[in-house]
Design an enzyme around this catalytic site. Structure first.
Site, short mmCIF file in Angstrom:
data_model
loop_
_atom_site.label_atom_id
_atom_site.label_comp_id
_atom_site.label_asym_id
_atom_site.label_seq_id
_atom_site.Cartn_x
_atom_site.Cartn_y
_atom_site.Cartn_z
N TYR A 112 -7.88 2.39 39.09
CA TYR A 112 -8.81 1.84 38.07
C TYR A 112 -9.35 0.48 38.51
O TYR A 112 -10.54 0.20 38.40
CB TYR A 112 -8.04 1.72 36.75
CG TYR A 112 -8.85 1.37 35.54
CD1 TYR A 112 -9.59 2.32 34.85
CD2 TYR A 112 -8.86 0.06 35.04
CE1 TYR A 112 -10.32 2.00 33.71
CE2 TYR A 112 -9.58 -0.27 33.90
CZ TYR A 112 -10.30 0.70 33.24
OH TYR A 112 -11.02 0.36 32.12
N VAL A 158 -20.51 12.80 34.91
CA VAL A 158 -21.09 11.72 35.72
C VAL A 158 -20.48 11.66 37.13
O VAL A 158 -21.09 11.10 38.04
CB VAL A 158 -20.96 10.32 35.05
CG1 VAL A 158 -21.70 10.28 33.72
CG2 VAL A 158 -19.51 9.89 34.90
P1 NAP Z 1 -12.77 6.41 25.52
O1 NAP Z 1 -12.92 6.39 24.04
O2 NAP Z 1 -11.70 7.23 26.13
O3 NAP Z 1 -14.20 6.81 26.12
C1 NAP Z 1 -14.39 7.27 27.41
C2 NAP Z 1 -15.68 8.08 27.42
O4 NAP Z 1 -15.97 8.46 28.77
C3 NAP Z 1 -15.61 9.35 26.58
O5 NAP Z 1 -16.71 9.39 25.70
C4 NAP Z 1 -15.71 10.47 27.60
O6 NAP Z 1 -16.50 11.55 27.15
C5 NAP Z 1 -16.45 9.79 28.73
N1 NAP Z 1 -16.20 10.45 30.01
C6 NAP Z 1 -15.02 10.58 30.67
N2 NAP Z 1 -15.20 11.27 31.82
C7 NAP Z 1 -16.52 11.57 31.88
C8 NAP Z 1 -17.32 12.26 32.82
N3 NAP Z 1 -16.82 12.79 33.95
N4 NAP Z 1 -18.65 12.39 32.56
C9 NAP Z 1 -19.20 11.87 31.44
N5 NAP Z 1 -18.48 11.20 30.51
C10 NAP Z 1 -17.16 11.06 30.74
O7 NAP Z 1 -12.49 4.94 26.09
P2 NAP Z 1 -13.23 3.54 25.89
O8 NAP Z 1 -12.15 2.54 25.74
O9 NAP Z 1 -14.30 3.62 24.86
O10 NAP Z 1 -13.86 3.33 27.35
C11 NAP Z 1 -15.25 3.11 27.59
C12 NAP Z 1 -15.41 2.29 28.87
O11 NAP Z 1 -14.86 0.98 28.67
C13 NAP Z 1 -14.69 2.86 30.09
O12 NAP Z 1 -15.49 2.69 31.25
C14 NAP Z 1 -13.46 1.99 30.20
O13 NAP Z 1 -12.95 1.93 31.51
C15 NAP Z 1 -14.02 0.66 29.74
N6 NAP Z 1 -13.00 -0.30 29.32
C16 NAP Z 1 -12.23 -0.07 28.22
C17 NAP Z 1 -11.26 -1.00 27.85
C18 NAP Z 1 -10.39 -0.82 26.64
O14 NAP Z 1 -9.50 -1.66 26.42
N7 NAP Z 1 -10.56 0.22 25.85
C19 NAP Z 1 -11.08 -2.17 28.60
C20 NAP Z 1 -11.89 -2.38 29.72
C21 NAP Z 1 -12.86 -1.44 30.06
P3 NAP Z 1 -15.82 12.90 26.54
O15 NAP Z 1 -14.97 12.43 25.37
O16 NAP Z 1 -16.95 13.78 26.17
O17 NAP Z 1 -14.98 13.43 27.67
#
Ligand code: NAP
Length: 248
Positions: free
Chosen positions: A156, A65
Protein backbone atom coordinates in the site's frame (compact mmCIF):
# COMPACT_ATOMS: atom_id res chain seq x y z
CA UNK A 1 -18.14 27.48 -5.60
CA UNK A 2 -20.29 26.42 -8.53
CA UNK A 3 -19.10 24.01 -11.17
CA UNK A 4 -22.35 23.77 -13.12
CA UNK A 5 -22.19 21.70 -16.32
CA UNK A 6 -18.78 20.26 -15.53
CA UNK A 7 -18.49 16.46 -15.69
CA UNK A 8 -16.69 14.47 -12.99
CA UNK A 9 -15.65 10.83 -12.87
CA UNK A 10 -15.08 9.38 -9.41
CA UNK A 11 -13.54 5.91 -9.36
CA UNK A 12 -14.87 3.79 -6.52
CA UNK A 13 -17.56 6.45 -6.15
CA UNK A 14 -20.33 4.46 -4.47
CA UNK A 15 -18.82 3.94 -1.02
CA UNK A 16 -16.85 5.71 1.72
CA UNK A 17 -14.69 8.63 0.61
CA UNK A 18 -15.72 8.28 -3.06
CA UNK A 19 -19.41 8.57 -2.21
CA UNK A 20 -18.77 11.71 -0.12
CA UNK A 21 -16.81 13.22 -3.03
CA UNK A 22 -19.59 12.40 -5.51
CA UNK A 23 -22.16 13.96 -3.15
CA UNK A 24 -20.14 17.13 -2.58
CA UNK A 25 -19.45 17.68 -6.29
CA UNK A 26 -23.10 17.01 -7.17
CA UNK A 27 -24.11 19.64 -4.59
CA UNK A 28 -21.97 22.10 -6.60
CA UNK A 29 -23.86 21.35 -9.80
CA UNK A 30 -21.39 18.87 -11.30
CA UNK A 31 -22.67 15.99 -13.46
CA UNK A 32 -21.39 12.78 -11.91
CA UNK A 33 -20.11 9.44 -13.17
CA UNK A 34 -19.86 6.92 -10.38
CA UNK A 35 -17.49 4.12 -11.24
CA UNK A 36 -17.93 0.87 -9.31
CA UNK A 37 -16.26 -2.53 -9.39
CA UNK A 38 -18.39 -5.09 -7.56
CA UNK A 39 -21.47 -3.23 -6.33
CA UNK A 40 -23.91 -2.20 -9.13
CA UNK A 41 -26.92 -1.86 -6.78
CA UNK A 42 -25.14 0.52 -4.42
CA UNK A 43 -23.71 2.58 -7.31
CA UNK A 44 -27.05 2.86 -9.12
CA UNK A 45 -28.74 3.85 -5.87
CA UNK A 46 -26.19 6.62 -5.17
CA UNK A 47 -26.47 7.86 -8.78
CA UNK A 48 -30.26 8.00 -8.53
CA UNK A 49 -30.24 9.79 -5.17
CA UNK A 50 -27.78 12.45 -6.32
CA UNK A 51 -29.68 13.11 -9.55
CA UNK A 52 -32.94 13.57 -7.61
CA UNK A 53 -31.49 15.66 -4.80
CA UNK A 54 -29.22 17.99 -6.78
CA UNK A 55 -30.85 17.98 -10.22
CA UNK A 56 -27.66 16.93 -12.01
CA UNK A 57 -27.04 14.21 -14.59
CA UNK A 58 -25.56 11.05 -13.08
CA UNK A 59 -24.58 7.59 -14.27
CA UNK A 60 -23.10 4.52 -12.58
CA UNK A 61 -20.56 2.73 -14.78
CA UNK A 62 -18.69 -0.50 -14.14
CA UNK A 63 -14.93 -0.80 -14.64
CA UNK A 64 -11.97 -2.53 -13.08
CA UNK A 65 -9.43 0.29 -12.84
CA UNK A 66 -6.59 -2.23 -12.55
CA UNK A 67 -7.38 -3.38 -16.09
CA UNK A 68 -6.11 -1.24 -18.99
CA UNK A 69 -8.90 -2.17 -21.45
CA UNK A 70 -11.65 -1.83 -18.88
CA UNK A 71 -10.37 1.66 -17.96
CA UNK A 72 -10.27 2.65 -21.63
CA UNK A 73 -13.85 1.44 -22.13
CA UNK A 74 -14.95 3.42 -19.08
CA UNK A 75 -13.61 6.71 -20.46
CA UNK A 76 -15.17 5.94 -23.88
CA UNK A 77 -18.54 5.37 -22.19
CA UNK A 78 -18.23 8.63 -20.21
CA UNK A 79 -17.55 10.58 -23.40
CA UNK A 80 -20.39 8.86 -25.26
CA UNK A 81 -22.84 9.60 -22.45
CA UNK A 82 -21.71 13.09 -21.35
CA UNK A 83 -19.75 14.46 -24.35
CA UNK A 84 -16.86 15.74 -22.22
CA UNK A 85 -14.84 15.09 -19.07
CA UNK A 86 -13.52 17.81 -16.74
CA UNK A 87 -12.73 16.33 -13.32
CA UNK A 88 -11.18 12.93 -12.64
CA UNK A 89 -10.94 11.74 -9.06
CA UNK A 90 -8.74 8.66 -8.77
CA UNK A 91 -10.20 7.33 -5.53
CA UNK A 92 -10.55 3.54 -6.00
CA UNK A 93 -8.27 1.64 -3.67
CA UNK A 94 -7.83 -1.51 -1.60
CA UNK A 95 -5.66 -2.78 1.24
CA UNK A 96 -4.20 -6.25 1.76
CA UNK A 97 -1.90 -5.92 4.77
CA UNK A 98 0.85 -8.24 5.98
CA UNK A 99 4.38 -7.93 7.32
CA UNK A 100 6.91 -8.48 4.54
CA UNK A 101 7.90 -11.89 5.94
CA UNK A 102 4.32 -13.06 5.36
CA UNK A 103 3.22 -10.99 2.35
CA UNK A 104 2.93 -13.07 -0.79
CA UNK A 105 3.45 -11.93 -4.37
CA UNK A 106 -0.26 -11.89 -5.12
CA UNK A 107 -0.98 -9.52 -2.22
CA UNK A 108 1.71 -7.14 -3.42
CA UNK A 109 0.59 -7.25 -7.07
CA UNK A 110 -3.12 -6.84 -6.31
CA UNK A 111 -2.63 -3.66 -4.30
CA UNK A 112 -0.12 -2.21 -6.78
CA UNK A 113 -2.41 -3.03 -9.72
CA UNK A 114 -5.48 -1.38 -8.21
CA UNK A 115 -3.97 1.54 -6.29
CA UNK A 116 -1.08 2.50 -8.58
CA UNK A 117 -1.63 1.04 -12.03
CA UNK A 118 -5.31 1.98 -11.69
CA UNK A 119 -4.31 5.63 -11.40
CA UNK A 120 -2.09 5.28 -14.46
CA UNK A 121 -4.83 3.52 -16.46
CA UNK A 122 -7.54 6.10 -15.74
CA UNK A 123 -5.19 9.10 -16.11
CA UNK A 124 -3.76 7.74 -19.36
CA UNK A 125 -7.18 7.34 -20.98
CA UNK A 126 -8.64 10.58 -19.65
CA UNK A 127 -5.62 12.84 -20.36
CA UNK A 128 -6.64 13.65 -23.95
CA UNK A 129 -10.28 14.47 -23.17
CA UNK A 130 -9.17 16.59 -20.19
CA UNK A 131 -6.70 18.53 -22.35
CA UNK A 132 -9.44 19.10 -24.94
CA UNK A 133 -12.15 20.06 -22.45
CA UNK A 134 -10.91 23.56 -21.64
CA UNK A 135 -11.28 22.89 -17.87
CA UNK A 136 -9.38 19.91 -16.55
CA UNK A 137 -8.60 18.59 -13.09
CA UNK A 138 -7.08 15.34 -11.85
CA UNK A 139 -7.31 14.73 -8.11
CA UNK A 140 -5.62 11.62 -6.76
CA UNK A 141 -6.49 10.13 -3.39
CA UNK A 142 -3.10 9.05 -2.04
CA UNK A 143 -2.43 8.45 1.68
CA UNK A 144 -0.14 9.65 4.45
CA UNK A 145 1.15 6.04 4.38
CA UNK A 146 2.70 6.82 0.98
CA UNK A 147 4.68 9.66 2.57
CA UNK A 148 5.61 8.14 5.93
CA UNK A 149 5.25 4.34 5.55
CA UNK A 150 3.45 1.96 7.91
CA UNK A 151 4.19 -1.45 9.39
CA UNK A 152 2.36 -4.19 7.45
CA UNK A 153 1.63 -2.07 4.40
CA UNK A 154 4.65 -2.34 2.12
CA UNK A 155 2.35 -2.87 -0.90
CA UNK A 156 0.00 0.00 0.00
CA UNK A 157 2.81 2.42 0.91
CA UNK A 158 4.63 1.69 -2.36
CA UNK A 159 1.45 2.20 -4.38
CA UNK A 160 0.52 5.47 -2.67
CA UNK A 161 4.09 6.82 -2.92
CA UNK A 162 3.86 5.98 -6.63
CA UNK A 163 0.58 7.91 -6.87
CA UNK A 164 2.40 10.97 -5.53
CA UNK A 165 5.05 10.48 -8.24
CA UNK A 166 2.35 10.25 -10.92
CA UNK A 167 0.71 13.40 -9.53
CA UNK A 168 3.86 15.51 -9.75
CA UNK A 169 4.79 14.19 -13.20
CA UNK A 170 1.35 14.71 -14.73
CA UNK A 171 1.18 18.18 -13.16
CA UNK A 172 4.20 19.05 -15.30
CA UNK A 173 3.03 17.22 -18.42
CA UNK A 174 -0.51 18.67 -18.52
CA UNK A 175 0.22 22.20 -17.29
CA UNK A 176 0.50 23.80 -20.73
CA UNK A 177 -3.29 23.42 -21.18
CA UNK A 178 -4.03 24.47 -17.57
CA UNK A 179 -5.02 20.98 -16.46
CA UNK A 180 -4.07 20.78 -12.78
CA UNK A 181 -3.07 17.54 -11.06
CA UNK A 182 -2.99 17.30 -7.27
CA UNK A 183 -3.15 14.67 -4.55
CA UNK A 184 -4.82 14.46 -1.18
CA UNK A 185 -3.20 12.30 1.49
CA UNK A 186 -5.87 11.28 4.01
CA UNK A 187 -4.91 10.10 7.47
CA UNK A 188 -7.35 7.84 9.34
CA UNK A 189 -10.83 8.23 7.85
CA UNK A 190 -13.86 6.28 9.10
CA UNK A 191 -14.94 4.05 6.20
CA UNK A 192 -15.27 0.33 5.49
CA UNK A 193 -11.50 0.27 4.91
CA UNK A 194 -10.73 1.23 8.53
CA UNK A 195 -13.86 -0.19 10.20
CA UNK A 196 -12.52 -3.73 10.35
CA UNK A 197 -9.23 -2.83 12.05
CA UNK A 198 -8.95 -4.27 15.59
CA UNK A 199 -10.25 -1.86 18.26
CA UNK A 200 -6.79 -1.81 19.83
CA UNK A 201 -5.22 -0.50 16.59
CA UNK A 202 -7.94 2.14 16.20
CA UNK A 203 -7.50 3.31 19.81
CA UNK A 204 -3.71 3.44 19.44
CA UNK A 205 -4.06 5.53 16.26
CA UNK A 206 -6.36 8.01 17.98
CA UNK A 207 -3.60 8.87 20.47
CA UNK A 208 -1.52 10.32 17.64
CA UNK A 209 -4.23 12.41 15.98
CA UNK A 210 -3.68 15.95 17.28
CA UNK A 211 -7.30 17.01 16.73
CA UNK A 212 -8.43 14.01 18.79
CA UNK A 213 -10.89 12.36 16.41
CA UNK A 214 -10.95 10.18 13.31
CA UNK A 215 -11.55 11.92 9.98
CA UNK A 216 -14.85 11.65 8.13
CA UNK A 217 -15.23 11.09 4.35
CA UNK A 218 -16.63 14.64 4.08
CA UNK A 219 -13.30 16.05 5.34
CA UNK A 220 -11.68 14.68 2.18
CA UNK A 221 -14.58 15.65 -0.09
CA UNK A 222 -14.33 19.30 1.01
CA UNK A 223 -10.70 19.47 -0.14
CA UNK A 224 -11.55 17.74 -3.43
CA UNK A 225 -14.23 20.37 -3.97
CA UNK A 226 -11.69 23.15 -3.47
CA UNK A 227 -9.08 21.55 -5.78
CA UNK A 228 -11.76 21.00 -8.43
CA UNK A 229 -12.87 24.64 -8.28
CA UNK A 230 -11.79 27.70 -10.24
CA UNK A 231 -10.34 29.12 -6.98
CA UNK A 232 -7.62 26.44 -7.03
CA UNK A 233 -6.54 27.06 -10.62
CA UNK A 234 -3.00 28.12 -9.62
CA UNK A 235 -2.34 25.00 -7.52
CA UNK A 236 -0.78 22.00 -9.21
CA UNK A 237 1.52 19.12 -8.26
CA UNK A 238 0.88 19.39 -4.52
CA UNK A 239 -0.02 16.80 -1.91
CA UNK A 240 -2.41 18.04 0.79
CA UNK A 241 -2.40 16.02 4.02
CA UNK A 242 -5.88 15.81 5.53
CA UNK A 243 -5.13 13.93 8.72
CA UNK A 244 -6.17 15.96 11.77
CA UNK A 245 -2.52 16.44 12.65
CA UNK A 246 -1.63 12.72 12.66
CA UNK A 247 1.71 13.31 10.97
CA UNK A 248 2.85 16.45 12.81
P1 NAP B 1 -13.79 1.89 0.57
O1 NAP B 1 -15.08 2.35 1.13
O2 NAP B 1 -13.38 0.47 0.74
O3 NAP B 1 -13.80 2.28 -0.98
C1 NAP B 1 -12.95 1.73 -1.92
C2 NAP B 1 -13.61 1.87 -3.28
O4 NAP B 1 -12.70 1.43 -4.29
C3 NAP B 1 -14.89 1.06 -3.42
O5 NAP B 1 -15.93 1.89 -3.89
C4 NAP B 1 -14.55 0.01 -4.47
O6 NAP B 1 -15.61 -0.24 -5.36
C5 NAP B 1 -13.45 0.70 -5.25
N1 NAP B 1 -12.59 -0.27 -5.93
C6 NAP B 1 -11.80 -1.23 -5.38
N2 NAP B 1 -11.17 -1.93 -6.35
C7 NAP B 1 -11.58 -1.39 -7.53
C8 NAP B 1 -11.27 -1.67 -8.88
N3 NAP B 1 -10.42 -2.65 -9.24
N4 NAP B 1 -11.86 -0.91 -9.85
C9 NAP B 1 -12.72 0.08 -9.52
N5 NAP B 1 -13.04 0.39 -8.25
C10 NAP B 1 -12.47 -0.34 -7.27
O7 NAP B 1 -12.57 2.71 1.18
P2 NAP B 1 -12.28 4.27 1.35
O8 NAP B 1 -11.70 4.43 2.70
O9 NAP B 1 -13.45 5.09 0.95
O10 NAP B 1 -11.07 4.45 0.29
C11 NAP B 1 -11.10 5.38 -0.78
C12 NAP B 1 -9.67 5.80 -1.12
O11 NAP B 1 -9.12 6.53 -0.01
C13 NAP B 1 -8.71 4.64 -1.37
O12 NAP B 1 -7.83 4.97 -2.44
C14 NAP B 1 -7.92 4.55 -0.08
O13 NAP B 1 -6.65 3.97 -0.26
C15 NAP B 1 -7.85 6.02 0.30
N6 NAP B 1 -7.53 6.25 1.71
C16 NAP B 1 -8.40 5.87 2.69
C17 NAP B 1 -8.06 6.11 4.02
C18 NAP B 1 -8.98 5.74 5.16
O14 NAP B 1 -8.57 5.91 6.32
N7 NAP B 1 -10.17 5.24 4.92
C19 NAP B 1 -6.84 6.72 4.35
C20 NAP B 1 -5.98 7.08 3.32
C21 NAP B 1 -6.34 6.86 1.99
P3 NAP B 1 -16.59 -1.53 -5.18
O15 NAP B 1 -17.18 -1.39 -3.78
O16 NAP B 1 -17.58 -1.45 -6.27
O17 NAP B 1 -15.66 -2.71 -5.28
Amino acid sequence: MSLKNKVALITGGSTGIGKAIATKLASMGVDIVINYFVGPEEANQVALELAQKYNVKTKALHADVSNFESSSNLIDEVLKEFGTLNIVVNNAGITDDALILRMNENQFDRVINTNLKGVFNISKHSARPLLKSGYGRIINIASVIGEYGNVGQVNYAAAKAGVIGITKTLAKELASRKVTVNAIAPGFIETQMTKNLPEQVRAEMLKYIALGSYGQPEDIANVVAFLASEEASYITGVVIDVDGGLTI
